[in-house]
Design a protein around this motif. Structure first.
Motif, PDB file in Angstrom:
ATOM      1  N   UNK A   1     -80.431  43.862  75.269  1.00 45.84           N
ATOM      2  CA  UNK A   1     -81.340  44.761  74.172  1.00 45.84           C
ATOM      3  C   UNK A   1     -80.500  45.677  73.329  1.00 45.84           C
ATOM      4  N   UNK A   2     -80.612  45.649  72.330  1.00 50.33           N
ATOM      5  CA  UNK A   2     -80.045  46.617  71.125  1.00 50.33           C
ATOM      6  C   UNK A   2     -80.927  47.439  70.675  1.00 50.33           C
ATOM      7  N   UNK A   3     -80.402  48.931  70.333  1.00 51.99           N
ATOM      8  CA  UNK A   3     -81.303  49.725  69.753  1.00 51.99           C
ATOM      9  C   UNK A   3     -80.528  50.710  68.834  1.00 51.99           C
ATOM     10  N   UNK A   4     -81.291  51.327  67.872  1.00 49.47           N
ATOM     11  CA  UNK A   4     -80.671  52.344  67.142  1.00 49.47           C
ATOM     12  C   UNK A   4     -81.541  53.661  67.363  1.00 49.47           C
TER      13      UNK A   4
ATOM     14  N   UNK B   1     -78.473  48.074  76.468  1.00 55.53           N
ATOM     15  CA  UNK B   1     -78.575  47.652  77.576  1.00 55.53           C
ATOM     16  C   UNK B   1     -78.559  46.483  78.222  1.00 55.53           C
ATOM     17  N   UNK B   2     -78.135  46.458  79.365  1.00 55.96           N
ATOM     18  CA  UNK B   2     -78.032  44.875  79.988  1.00 55.96           C
ATOM     19  C   UNK B   2     -79.461  44.240  79.978  1.00 55.96           C
TER      20      UNK B   2
ATOM     21  N   UNK C   1     -86.683  43.671  77.916  1.00 50.24           N
ATOM     22  CA  UNK C   1     -87.549  44.873  77.776  1.00 50.24           C
ATOM     23  C   UNK C   1     -86.770  45.709  76.474  1.00 50.24           C
ATOM     24  N   UNK C   2     -87.661  46.709  75.936  1.00 51.23           N
ATOM     25  CA  UNK C   2     -87.063  47.777  75.109  1.00 51.23           C
ATOM     26  C   UNK C   2     -87.491  49.237  75.791  1.00 51.23           C
ATOM     27  N   UNK C   3     -86.877  50.230  75.210  1.00 51.72           N
ATOM     28  CA  UNK C   3     -87.529  51.515  75.344  1.00 51.72           C
ATOM     29  C   UNK C   3     -87.036  52.548  74.554  1.00 51.72           C
TER      30      UNK C   3
ATOM     31  N   UNK D   1     -82.472  55.369  78.666  1.00 50.33           N
ATOM     32  CA  UNK D   1     -82.560  53.863  79.321  1.00 50.33           C
ATOM     33  C   UNK D   1     -81.289  53.094  78.960  1.00 50.33           C
ATOM     34  N   UNK D   2     -80.610  53.680  77.793  1.00 47.30           N
ATOM     35  CA  UNK D   2     -79.651  52.653  77.253  1.00 47.30           C
ATOM     36  C   UNK D   2     -78.116  53.204  77.934  1.00 47.30           C
ATOM     37  N   UNK D   3     -77.364  51.962  78.148  1.00 47.82           N
ATOM     38  CA  UNK D   3     -76.153  52.300  79.085  1.00 47.82           C
ATOM     39  C   UNK D   3     -74.986  52.315  78.216  1.00 47.82           C
ATOM     40  N   UNK D   4     -74.821  51.847  77.086  1.00 46.00           N
ATOM     41  CA  UNK D   4     -74.050  51.738  76.189  1.00 46.00           C
ATOM     42  C   UNK D   4     -74.142  52.662  74.957  1.00 46.00           C
TER      43      UNK D   4
END
Length: 125
Positions: free
Chosen positions: A33-36, A99-100, A104-106, A111-114
């Motif tokens: 999952x990717x996020x901004x 996140x691996x 799911x998203x958050x 929650x995000x690892x990188x």
């Protein structure tokens, strides 16, 4: 170790548009999952948008709904943030996160690892 590199930030007038890109190493992209997120001076890091590994879920923060759009290209290992109708309050450093857990998203940054290094977006009035 994975790596995220943002680009596309800059100075734009209110009402204008920008497209941010986040290039990811293959190890942390296609199934993640990717996020901004964004962070303005003196403020907490704010959720902007996220996208699951297959693009099936794309939640947005309330302040950007209807103006921003997140997408991903799993061949190019890149996630995009198209930002339209920009406002001065959109001024911030924009960060890409991953996140691996690709299903799911958050909206929580913890929650995000990188994380990437960030790219500055400045919207003038």
């Amino acid at each position: 170790q994975g790596q995220l590199v943002e680009s596309g930030g800059g100075l734009v007038q209110a009402g204008g548009a920008l497209r941010l890109s986040c290039a990811a190493s293959g190890r942390i992209f296609s199934t993640y999952t990717m996020a901004w997120f964004r962070q303005a001076p003196g403020k907490e890091r704010e959720f902007v948008a996220a996208i699951t590994s297959n693009g099936g879920r794309t939640p947005y923060g309330d302040s950007v709904k209807g103006r921003f759009s997140i997408s991903r290209d799993n061949v190019k290992n890149t996630v995009y943030l198209q930002m339209n109708s920009l406002k001065p309050e959109d001024t911030a450093v924009y960060y890409c996160a991953a996140d691996r857990n690709g299903l799911a998203t958050s909206s929580s940054p913890t929650w995000y690892s990188f994380w990437g290094q960030g790219t500055q977006v400045t919207v003038s009035s």
